[in-house]
Design an enzyme around this catalytic site. Structure first.
Site, PDB file in Angstrom:
ATOM      1  N   GLU A  14       0.827  -1.213   0.000  1.00 53.47           N
ATOM      2  CA  GLU A  14       0.000   0.000   0.000  1.00 53.47           C
ATOM      3  C   GLU A  14       0.863   1.265   0.000  1.00 53.47           C
ATOM      4  O   GLU A  14       0.352   2.361  -0.271  1.00 53.47           O
ATOM      5  CB  GLU A  14      -0.903   0.023   1.242  1.00 53.47           C
ATOM      6  N   LYS A  16       3.440   1.434   2.727  1.00 54.45           N
ATOM      7  CA  LYS A  16       3.744   1.572   4.158  1.00 54.45           C
ATOM      8  C   LYS A  16       5.126   2.168   4.373  1.00 54.45           C
ATOM      9  O   LYS A  16       5.318   3.032   5.234  1.00 54.45           O
ATOM     10  CB  LYS A  16       3.663   0.191   4.857  1.00 54.45           C
ATOM     11  N   GLY A  17       6.099   1.688   3.570  1.00 52.22           N
ATOM     12  CA  GLY A  17       7.481   2.164   3.721  1.00 52.22           C
ATOM     13  C   GLY A  17       7.560   3.670   3.567  1.00 52.22           C
ATOM     14  O   GLY A  17       8.203   4.362   4.353  1.00 52.22           O
ATOM     15  N   ASN A  38       9.812 -11.450   3.194  1.00 50.63           N
ATOM     16  CA  ASN A  38       8.736 -11.394   2.197  1.00 50.63           C
ATOM     17  C   ASN A  38       8.301  -9.949   1.973  1.00 50.63           C
ATOM     18  O   ASN A  38       7.748  -9.602   0.940  1.00 50.63           O
ATOM     19  CB  ASN A  38       7.529 -12.257   2.601  1.00 50.63           C
ATOM     20  N   HIS A  41       9.596  -2.880   1.234  1.00 46.75           N
ATOM     21  CA  HIS A  41       9.118  -1.529   1.528  1.00 46.75           C
ATOM     22  C   HIS A  41      10.014  -0.510   0.817  1.00 46.75           C
ATOM     23  O   HIS A  41      11.221  -0.483   1.042  1.00 46.75           O
ATOM     24  CB  HIS A  41       9.110  -1.283   3.039  1.00 46.75           C
ATOM     25  N   THR A  42       9.388   0.287  -0.027  1.00 46.72           N
ATOM     26  CA  THR A  42      10.154   1.242  -0.832  1.00 46.72           C
ATOM     27  C   THR A  42      10.151   2.611  -0.174  1.00 46.72           C
ATOM     28  O   THR A  42       9.106   3.094   0.251  1.00 46.72           O
ATOM     29  CB  THR A  42       9.512   1.386  -2.231  1.00 46.72           C
ATOM     30  N   THR A 239      -0.459 -14.730   4.346  1.00 44.53           N
ATOM     31  CA  THR A 239       0.882 -15.017   4.840  1.00 44.53           C
ATOM     32  C   THR A 239       0.719 -15.729   6.190  1.00 44.53           C
ATOM     33  O   THR A 239      -0.401 -16.023   6.607  1.00 44.53           O
ATOM     34  CB  THR A 239       1.733 -13.734   4.915  1.00 44.53           C
ATOM     35  N   PRO A 304       4.372  -9.189 -11.602  1.00 46.92           N
ATOM     36  CA  PRO A 304       3.355  -8.165 -11.834  1.00 46.92           C
ATOM     37  C   PRO A 304       2.262  -8.282 -10.772  1.00 46.92           C
ATOM     38  O   PRO A 304       1.846  -9.392 -10.438  1.00 46.92           O
ATOM     39  CB  PRO A 304       2.802  -8.503 -13.223  1.00 46.92           C
ATOM     40  N   LEU A 332      -2.737   8.338  -5.191  1.00 42.77           N
ATOM     41  CA  LEU A 332      -3.853   9.072  -5.791  1.00 42.77           C
ATOM     42  C   LEU A 332      -3.509   9.477  -7.225  1.00 42.77           C
ATOM     43  O   LEU A 332      -4.347   9.395  -8.123  1.00 42.77           O
ATOM     44  CB  LEU A 332      -4.146  10.330  -4.947  1.00 42.77           C
TER      45      LEU A 332
HETATM   46  P1  GDP Z   1       4.854  -1.291   0.993  1.00 43.35           P
HETATM   47  O1  GDP Z   1       5.228  -2.711   0.883  1.00 43.35           O
HETATM   48  O2  GDP Z   1       3.504  -1.080   1.587  1.00 43.35           O
HETATM   49  O3  GDP Z   1       5.904  -0.448   1.672  1.00 43.35           O
HETATM   50  O4  GDP Z   1       4.744  -0.740  -0.510  1.00 43.35           O
HETATM   51  P2  GDP Z   1       5.795  -1.008  -1.706  1.00 43.35           P
HETATM   52  O5  GDP Z   1       6.983  -0.161  -1.484  1.00 43.35           O
HETATM   53  O6  GDP Z   1       6.004  -2.462  -1.911  1.00 43.35           O
HETATM   54  O7  GDP Z   1       4.942  -0.537  -2.946  1.00 43.35           O
HETATM   55  C1  GDP Z   1       4.490   0.784  -3.064  1.00 43.35           C
HETATM   56  C2  GDP Z   1       5.051   1.354  -4.381  1.00 43.35           C
HETATM   57  O8  GDP Z   1       4.372   2.550  -4.697  1.00 43.35           O
HETATM   58  C3  GDP Z   1       6.512   1.742  -4.275  1.00 43.35           C
HETATM   59  O9  GDP Z   1       7.101   1.583  -5.538  1.00 43.35           O
HETATM   60  C4  GDP Z   1       6.459   3.219  -3.912  1.00 43.35           C
HETATM   61  O10 GDP Z   1       7.607   3.933  -4.331  1.00 43.35           O
HETATM   62  C5  GDP Z   1       5.247   3.657  -4.694  1.00 43.35           C
HETATM   63  N1  GDP Z   1       4.462   4.763  -4.100  1.00 43.35           N
HETATM   64  C6  GDP Z   1       4.151   4.991  -2.800  1.00 43.35           C
HETATM   65  N2  GDP Z   1       3.317   6.041  -2.695  1.00 43.35           N
HETATM   66  C7  GDP Z   1       3.087   6.477  -3.955  1.00 43.35           C
HETATM   67  C8  GDP Z   1       2.277   7.517  -4.507  1.00 43.35           C
HETATM   68  O11 GDP Z   1       1.578   8.248  -3.826  1.00 43.35           O
HETATM   69  N3  GDP Z   1       2.278   7.649  -5.871  1.00 43.35           N
HETATM   70  C9  GDP Z   1       3.015   6.842  -6.682  1.00 43.35           C
HETATM   71  N4  GDP Z   1       2.938   7.036  -7.993  1.00 43.35           N
HETATM   72  N5  GDP Z   1       3.785   5.845  -6.192  1.00 43.35           N
HETATM   73  C10 GDP Z   1       3.802   5.657  -4.857  1.00 43.35           C
HETATM   74  P1  IMO Z   2       4.737  -5.871   1.923  1.00 45.85           P
HETATM   75  O1  IMO Z   2       5.208  -5.734   3.352  1.00 45.85           O
HETATM   76  C1  IMO Z   2       2.318  -8.054  -0.961  1.00 45.85           C
HETATM   77  C2  IMO Z   2       1.869 -12.366  -0.314  1.00 45.85           C
HETATM   78  C3  IMO Z   2       2.474 -13.304  -1.328  1.00 45.85           C
HETATM   79  C4  IMO Z   2       1.491 -14.441  -1.254  1.00 45.85           C
HETATM   80  C5  IMO Z   2       1.148 -14.501   0.227  1.00 45.85           C
HETATM   81  C6  IMO Z   2       1.947 -15.509   1.031  1.00 45.85           C
HETATM   82  O2  IMO Z   2       5.742  -5.429   0.922  1.00 45.85           O
HETATM   83  O3  IMO Z   2       3.392  -5.252   1.756  1.00 45.85           O
HETATM   84  P2  IMO Z   2       4.459 -15.574   1.891  1.00 45.85           P
HETATM   85  O4  IMO Z   2       5.753 -15.509   1.145  1.00 45.85           O
HETATM   86  O5  IMO Z   2       4.287 -14.474   2.880  1.00 45.85           O
HETATM   87  O6  IMO Z   2       4.192 -16.918   2.481  1.00 45.85           O
HETATM   88  O7  IMO Z   2       3.331 -15.371   0.747  1.00 45.85           O
HETATM   89  O8  IMO Z   2       1.408 -13.203   0.734  1.00 45.85           O
HETATM   90  N1  IMO Z   2       2.793 -11.379   0.287  1.00 45.85           N
HETATM   91  C7  IMO Z   2       2.799 -10.080  -0.015  1.00 45.85           C
HETATM   92  N2  IMO Z   2       2.085  -9.386  -0.923  1.00 45.85           N
HETATM   93  N3  IMO Z   2       3.179  -7.412  -0.153  1.00 45.85           N
HETATM   94  C8  IMO Z   2       3.879  -8.085   0.782  1.00 45.85           C
HETATM   95  O9  IMO Z   2       4.637  -7.472   1.713  1.00 45.85           O
HETATM   96  C9  IMO Z   2       3.743  -9.485   0.852  1.00 45.85           C
HETATM   97  N4  IMO Z   2       4.299 -10.448   1.617  1.00 45.85           N
HETATM   98  C10 IMO Z   2       3.711 -11.589   1.265  1.00 45.85           C
HETATM   99  O10 IMO Z   2       2.517 -12.710  -2.597  1.00 45.85           O
HETATM  100  O11 IMO Z   2       0.320 -14.118  -1.953  1.00 45.85           O
HETATM  101 MG    MG Z   3       5.816  -4.069  -0.586  1.00 47.23          MG
END
Ligand code: GDP
Ligand code: IMO
Ligand code: MG
Length: 444
Positions: A14, A16-17, A38, A41-42, A239, A304, A332
């Protein structure tokens, strides 16, 4: 002084990072409480770009303490490589990174088993990250797992023998011929990892509760999302840990009476990686457009991400489970180009209309989304910093979300970078940041 949990309200990723990093100046420490590598966080700010898996996002702020709590499963090899990458990028963490003695150790054999199971399941596979998360948590629940403190146990090899025998037996039953190393080989590896990690190992429940007593403010960084929670998520496509706010207590040893609030991170649309039901999924060109526009490719596995419209049935369920005081609405800007933006506001199932998230897989797989359509704003919102500068249609969209989930949307993210965030002056944000909102704004 507020101790706050940040949690994902959907199926993970979502943003979170980004939100944790943004709010760090209002806190003294960041604590991970569940999951393992697993998570992906970006964090982006200025021209910097980091991807964190085991290490709390607070590590990028010098002076911030970071803790990996007892509820995590920690792969020492993955942790050491992540730390090496951070060091290479100029991040220094000596004396401010701590790992719970009680966190469970995730070994390479857990990942081998994870992969073998997924291969054996064929089309019915969970679509895990193949990191060994499920097998490591199973070892914990079955009481043959190893904790960090056990890396130094005199009977380490005996315990490894039990663990390896269990895993080898299951691998054989799955038809896998991958040989596992002997307990002696794993024993040497474990002792080597233990020595490298020894300076960070602590009884973190003592540390954390001590800091809280001193008046420090802690941010608990959730991984995954509420619908991937082992108890509340779309079982079995989940998970193996409690990713909802409740996990912050069991996963750290900080009691519920010491947690002061929660912030839920909600993407302006929905994504999920791996298998499992997804009622508002778009298996068409619009879904593909969201994926490309939102750069929806897994941080950990590069897969993807499946994309669909915002689902307020799922989001309200997320709110029910987490009780967040404020919502951070992310991405957004990804919706900027749409003429119309549908939102799933209910499920149609066997002639009935559902407003609550059903527990069974079949209902979720066959539920038809009931869509309410909003007018798109068709103008760039990227980098907007003030609520008043958002197009009216975008504000209407957000007002509707607030009404549906009954929580204020206090942060609006308009781009991946720390700088690209709107902070709205709701009282809740002042309270959740212990009156240090000024510091957050200064660093934004
Ligand atoms: P997390 O696992 O919840 O920390 O989220 P991820 O980092 O795996 O995925 C979120 C992605 O969306 C990352 O590539 C972020 O850089 C990007 N991101 C976060 N907020 C925004 C936003 O408001 N707009 C856009 N375009 N990208 C965002
Ligand atoms: P962040 O913290 C999105 C998903 C996997 C799979 C299921 C179980 O970046 O939001 P696992 O390896 O945990 O046993 O896989 O959970 N999954 C995630 N999907 N973001 C993650 O972490 C995930 N961590 C696990 O894709 O469907
Ligand atoms: Mg993530």
């Amino acid at each position: 002084m507020a101790n706050v949990v940040i949690v994902g309200m959907q199926w993970g990723d979502e943003g979170k990072g980004k939100i944790v990093d943004l709010l760090c100046p209002a806190f003294d420490g960041v604590v991970r409480y569940q999951g393992g590598h697993n998570a992906g966080h970006t964090v982006k700010f200025r021209d910097q770009h980091f991807s964190l898996q085991l290490i709390p996002s607070g590590i990028l702020h010098s002076g911030m303490v970071c803790v990996l709590g007892n509820g995590m499963v920690v792969a020492p090899d993955a942790m050491l490589s992540e730390l090496a990458r951070l060091y290479e990028a100029g991040v220094r963490f000596d004396g401010r990174l701590f790992v719970s003695n009680r966190a469970h150790v995730l070994l390479p054999c857990h990942a081998i088993l994870d992969r073998a199971r997924e291969e054996a399941q064929g089309a019915g596979r969970i679509g895990t990250t193949a990191r060994g998360i499920g097998p490591a948590y199973e070892g914990k629940a079955s009481r043959y797992g190893l904790r960090m403190v056990d890396l130094f146990a005199p009977d380490l090899e005996d315990r490894l023998r039990v663990l390896l025998t269990r895993i080898q037996a299951e691998l054989a039953s799955l038809g896998s011929s991958e040989p596992l190393p002997s307990p002696a080989v794993y024993g040497d590896l474990c002792r080597e990892w233990g020595e490298k990690l020894r300076p960070s190992l602590r009884d973190t429940e003592q540390l954390l509760n001590g800091w809280i007593k001193e008046g420090k403010c802690l941010l608990f960084e959730g991984a995954q999302g509420s619908l991937l929670d082992i108890d509340h998520g779309t079982y079995p496509y989940v998970t193996s840990s409690n990713s909802t706010t409740g996990g912050a207590c069991t996963g750290t040893g900080v009691p519920p009476t010491r947690i002061d609030g929660a912030i839920g991170v909600l993407k302006a649309y929905t994504t999920r990686v791996g298998g499992g039901p997804f009622p508002s999924e778009l298996n068409d060109a619009t879904g593909e457009f969201l994926r490309r526009r939102g750069n929806e490719f897994g941080t950990v596995t590069g897969r993807p991400r499946r994309c669909g419209w915002l689902d307020t049935v799922a989001a309200r369920y997320g709110q029910l489970l987490n009780g967040v005081d404020a919502v951070a609405l992310t991405k957004l800007d990804v919706l900027d180009d749409f003429d119309e933006i549908p939102v799933c506001v209910g499920y149609r199932l066997g002639g009935e209309t559902l407003r609550n998230f059903p527990p069974d897989r079949r209902s979720l797989e066959t539920a038809e989304p009931i869509l309410r359509t909003f007018k798109g704003w068709k103008t760039p919102t990227v980098g907007i910093l003030e609520w008043e500068d958002l197009p009216r249609e975008a504000r209407d969209y957000i007002d509707f979300i607030e009404g549906e989930i009954e929580a204020p949307v206090t942060l609006v993210s308009t781009g991946p970078r720390r700088e690209e965030t709107i902070l709205r002056s709701h009282g809740s944000l002042d309270r959740l940041t212990s009156g240090r909102l000024g510091r957050v704004l200064e660093q934004r």
